[in-house]
Write a protein that holds these residues in place. Structure first.
Motif, PDB file in Angstrom:
ATOM      1  N   PHE A  51       0.908  -1.238   0.032  1.00 13.22           N
ATOM      2  CA  PHE A  51       0.094  -0.148  -0.030  1.00 13.22           C
ATOM      3  C   PHE A  51       0.581   1.258   0.058  1.00 13.22           C
ATOM      4  O   PHE A  51       0.495   2.424  -0.449  1.00 13.22           O
ATOM      5  CB  PHE A  51      -0.853  -0.146   1.021  1.00 13.22           C
ATOM      6  CG  PHE A  51      -2.422  -0.744   0.845  1.00 13.22           C
ATOM      7  CD1 PHE A  51      -3.147  -0.059   0.215  1.00 13.22           C
ATOM      8  CD2 PHE A  51      -2.437  -2.086   1.161  1.00 13.22           C
ATOM      9  CE1 PHE A  51      -4.282  -0.687  -0.143  1.00 13.22           C
ATOM     10  CE2 PHE A  51      -3.608  -2.745   1.196  1.00 13.22           C
ATOM     11  CZ  PHE A  51      -4.649  -2.394  -0.107  1.00 13.22           C
ATOM     12  N   ALA A  52       2.014   1.328   0.602  1.00 11.14           N
ATOM     13  CA  ALA A  52       2.935   2.292   0.573  1.00 11.14           C
ATOM     14  C   ALA A  52       3.248   2.688  -0.848  1.00 11.14           C
ATOM     15  O   ALA A  52       3.296   3.981  -1.217  1.00 11.14           O
ATOM     16  CB  ALA A  52       4.220   2.210   1.226  1.00 11.14           C
ATOM     17  N   LYS A  55       0.252   4.273  -2.559  1.00  9.88           N
ATOM     18  CA  LYS A  55      -0.060   5.506  -2.442  1.00  9.88           C
ATOM     19  C   LYS A  55       1.023   6.518  -2.867  1.00  9.88           C
ATOM     20  O   LYS A  55       0.463   7.545  -3.581  1.00  9.88           O
ATOM     21  CB  LYS A  55       0.001   5.669  -0.874  1.00  9.88           C
ATOM     22  CG  LYS A  55      -1.002   5.091  -0.076  1.00  9.88           C
ATOM     23  CD  LYS A  55      -1.185   5.133   1.469  1.00  9.88           C
ATOM     24  CE  LYS A  55      -2.595   4.524   2.003  1.00  9.88           C
ATOM     25  NZ  LYS A  55      -2.541   4.522   3.200  1.00  9.88           N
ATOM     26  N   ASP A  70      -7.227   4.723   0.984  1.00  7.30           N
ATOM     27  CA  ASP A  70      -7.033   4.652   2.317  1.00  7.30           C
ATOM     28  C   ASP A  70      -7.986   3.650   3.081  1.00  7.30           C
ATOM     29  O   ASP A  70      -7.520   2.719   3.819  1.00  7.30           O
ATOM     30  CB  ASP A  70      -7.270   6.011   2.791  1.00  7.30           C
ATOM     31  CG  ASP A  70      -6.672   6.121   4.131  1.00  7.30           C
ATOM     32  OD1 ASP A  70      -5.486   5.713   4.292  1.00  7.30           O
ATOM     33  OD2 ASP A  70      -7.050   7.285   4.843  1.00  7.30           O
ATOM     34  N   HIS A  73      -6.696   0.048   2.310  1.00  9.92           N
ATOM     35  CA  HIS A  73      -5.617  -0.182   3.069  1.00  9.92           C
ATOM     36  C   HIS A  73      -5.809  -0.476   4.503  1.00  9.92           C
ATOM     37  O   HIS A  73      -5.403  -1.687   5.155  1.00  9.92           O
ATOM     38  CB  HIS A  73      -4.669   1.105   3.083  1.00  9.92           C
ATOM     39  CG  HIS A  73      -3.268   0.757   3.914  1.00  9.92           C
ATOM     40  ND1 HIS A  73      -2.509   1.764   4.177  1.00  9.92           N
ATOM     41  CD2 HIS A  73      -2.607  -0.052   4.423  1.00  9.92           C
ATOM     42  CE1 HIS A  73      -1.319   1.372   5.101  1.00  9.92           C
ATOM     43  NE2 HIS A  73      -1.536   0.149   4.743  1.00  9.92           N
ATOM     44  N   ASN A  74      -6.992   0.314   5.033  1.00 12.12           N
ATOM     45  CA  ASN A  74      -7.234   0.061   6.449  1.00 12.12           C
ATOM     46  C   ASN A  74      -8.083  -1.062   6.647  1.00 12.12           C
ATOM     47  O   ASN A  74      -7.785  -2.052   7.612  1.00 12.12           O
ATOM     48  CB  ASN A  74      -8.063   1.179   6.971  1.00 12.12           C
ATOM     49  CG  ASN A  74      -8.583   1.057   8.276  1.00 12.12           C
ATOM     50  OD1 ASN A  74      -9.642   0.689   8.685  1.00 12.12           O
ATOM     51  ND2 ASN A  74      -7.494   1.403   9.174  1.00 12.12           N
ATOM     52  N   SER A  77      -5.129  -3.888   6.414  1.00 15.99           N
ATOM     53  CA  SER A  77      -4.144  -3.935   7.289  1.00 15.99           C
ATOM     54  C   SER A  77      -4.808  -2.980   8.550  1.00 15.99           C
ATOM     55  O   SER A  77      -4.824  -1.792   8.601  1.00 15.99           O
ATOM     56  CB  SER A  77      -2.876  -3.301   7.015  1.00 15.99           C
ATOM     57  OG  SER A  77      -2.137  -3.257   7.998  1.00 15.99           O
ATOM     58  N   TRP A  78      -5.494  -3.788   9.425  1.00 18.72           N
ATOM     59  CA  TRP A  78      -6.191  -2.981  10.416  1.00 18.72           C
ATOM     60  C   TRP A  78      -5.777  -2.052  11.381  1.00 18.72           C
ATOM     61  O   TRP A  78      -6.478  -0.983  11.735  1.00 18.72           O
ATOM     62  CB  TRP A  78      -6.896  -3.897  11.443  1.00 18.72           C
ATOM     63  CG  TRP A  78      -7.598  -5.041  10.823  1.00 18.72           C
ATOM     64  CD1 TRP A  78      -8.421  -5.084   9.590  1.00 18.72           C
ATOM     65  CD2 TRP A  78      -7.271  -6.533  11.023  1.00 18.72           C
ATOM     66  NE1 TRP A  78      -8.743  -6.481   9.116  1.00 18.72           N
ATOM     67  CE2 TRP A  78      -8.018  -7.469  10.010  1.00 18.72           C
ATOM     68  CE3 TRP A  78      -6.667  -7.062  12.062  1.00 18.72           C
ATOM     69  CZ2 TRP A  78      -8.025  -8.690   9.905  1.00 18.72           C
ATOM     70  CZ3 TRP A  78      -6.633  -8.479  11.838  1.00 18.72           C
ATOM     71  CH2 TRP A  78      -7.042  -9.211  10.968  1.00 18.72           C
ATOM     72  N   THR A  79      -4.363  -1.981  11.430  1.00 21.55           N
ATOM     73  CA  THR A  79      -3.633  -1.130  12.099  1.00 21.55           C
ATOM     74  C   THR A  79      -3.206   0.199  11.323  1.00 21.55           C
ATOM     75  O   THR A  79      -2.577   1.141  11.989  1.00 21.55           O
ATOM     76  CB  THR A  79      -2.593  -1.657  12.821  1.00 21.55           C
ATOM     77  OG1 THR A  79      -1.641  -2.247  11.782  1.00 21.55           O
ATOM     78  CG2 THR A  79      -2.679  -2.778  13.836  1.00 21.55           C
ATOM     79  N   SER A  80      -3.476   0.033  10.021  1.00 18.45           N
ATOM     80  CA  SER A  80      -3.147   1.323   9.359  1.00 18.45           C
ATOM     81  C   SER A  80      -3.818   2.621   9.773  1.00 18.45           C
ATOM     82  O   SER A  80      -5.122   2.467   9.889  1.00 18.45           O
ATOM     83  CB  SER A  80      -3.185   0.968   7.599  1.00 18.45           C
ATOM     84  OG  SER A  80      -4.586   0.937   7.421  1.00 18.45           O
ATOM     85  N   LYS A  81      -3.292   3.667   9.772  1.00 20.66           N
ATOM     86  CA  LYS A  81      -3.804   4.865   9.816  1.00 20.66           C
ATOM     87  C   LYS A  81      -5.160   5.110   8.869  1.00 20.66           C
ATOM     88  O   LYS A  81      -4.652   4.981   7.688  1.00 20.66           O
ATOM     89  CB  LYS A  81      -3.005   6.095  10.162  1.00 20.66           C
ATOM     90  CG  LYS A  81      -2.058   5.900  11.250  1.00 20.66           C
ATOM     91  CD  LYS A  81      -2.666   6.322  12.465  1.00 20.66           C
ATOM     92  CE  LYS A  81      -1.600   6.349  13.701  1.00 20.66           C
ATOM     93  NZ  LYS A  81      -2.276   6.116  14.948  1.00 20.66           N
ATOM     94  N   CYS A  82      -6.169   5.594   9.072  1.00 16.82           N
ATOM     95  CA  CYS A  82      -6.968   5.819   7.903  1.00 16.82           C
ATOM     96  C   CYS A  82      -7.631   7.271   8.372  1.00 16.82           C
ATOM     97  O   CYS A  82      -8.174   7.578   9.279  1.00 16.82           O
ATOM     98  CB  CYS A  82      -8.167   4.799   8.081  1.00 16.82           C
ATOM     99  SG  CYS A  82      -9.425   4.944   6.652  1.00 16.82           S
TER     100      CYS A  82
END
Length: 161
Positions: A51-52, A55, A70, A73-74, A77-82
């Motif tokens: 995802f990086a 983006k 976004d 991604h969230n 990966s549940w811990t990614s900032k959204c």
């Protein structure tokens, strides 16, 4: 190329291994638009979704596409900032708001993505919500049991008085 074919191609890039609901939700969103798909397919490998890199490669995309990335991604990966809020989702409009909500249901495991042949023989995505409907039935049954139990307790208390 249809969304279904784009979705299938993203899934194939993972080595056609069984995917969890996080992958299905992300691929559902990343396959919606051809331009987003073209970028995403460069970032999907057997090891996952980068995802990086997505983006970085989509810096010039419109705000709605950025929000969908976004969200994907969230959900992946549940811990990614959204940065996308429920308010933002409510302002996406059709068809993006529906796609975002569908992806949330897919990520929860309550809706499953199925690929099947359409009448013309082409593959098409079908969202199977039977797990969600099963959850609804169980919830209604539990509520009904509680209501009956509470009603029964009220009647017992009335008799005791």
């Amino acid at each position: 190329m249809s969304q279904t074919k784009r979705y299938m191609e993203l899934a194939a890039l993972t080595g056609n291994r069984p995917l969890d609901c996080s992958y299905h939700a992300a691929f559902y969103l990343l396959s919606q638009e051809p331009e987003l798909f073209e970028t995403a397919r460069k970032c999907v490998t057997v090891d996952g979704i980068e995802f990086a890199k997505i983006k970085r490669l989509t810096k010039g995309f419109d705000e709605t596409s950025q929000q969908m990335i976004d969200l994907a991604h969230n959900l992946f990966s549940w811990t990614s900032k959204c940065k996308v809020t429920p308010f933002d989702i409510s302002r996406l409009g059709y068809p993006y708001m529906e796609q975002a909500c569908n992806a949330i249901f897919i990520a929860s495991g309550e809706v499953q993505v199925q690929i099947q042949a359409a009448e013309n023989g082409e593959p098409e995505i079908r969202l199977d919500d039977s797990p969600y409907r099963r959850t609804q039935r169980v919830h209604r049954q539990i509520n009904q049991m509680w209501a009956e139990k509470l009603t029964g307790q009220d009647e017992t208390e009335d008799m005791e008085r």
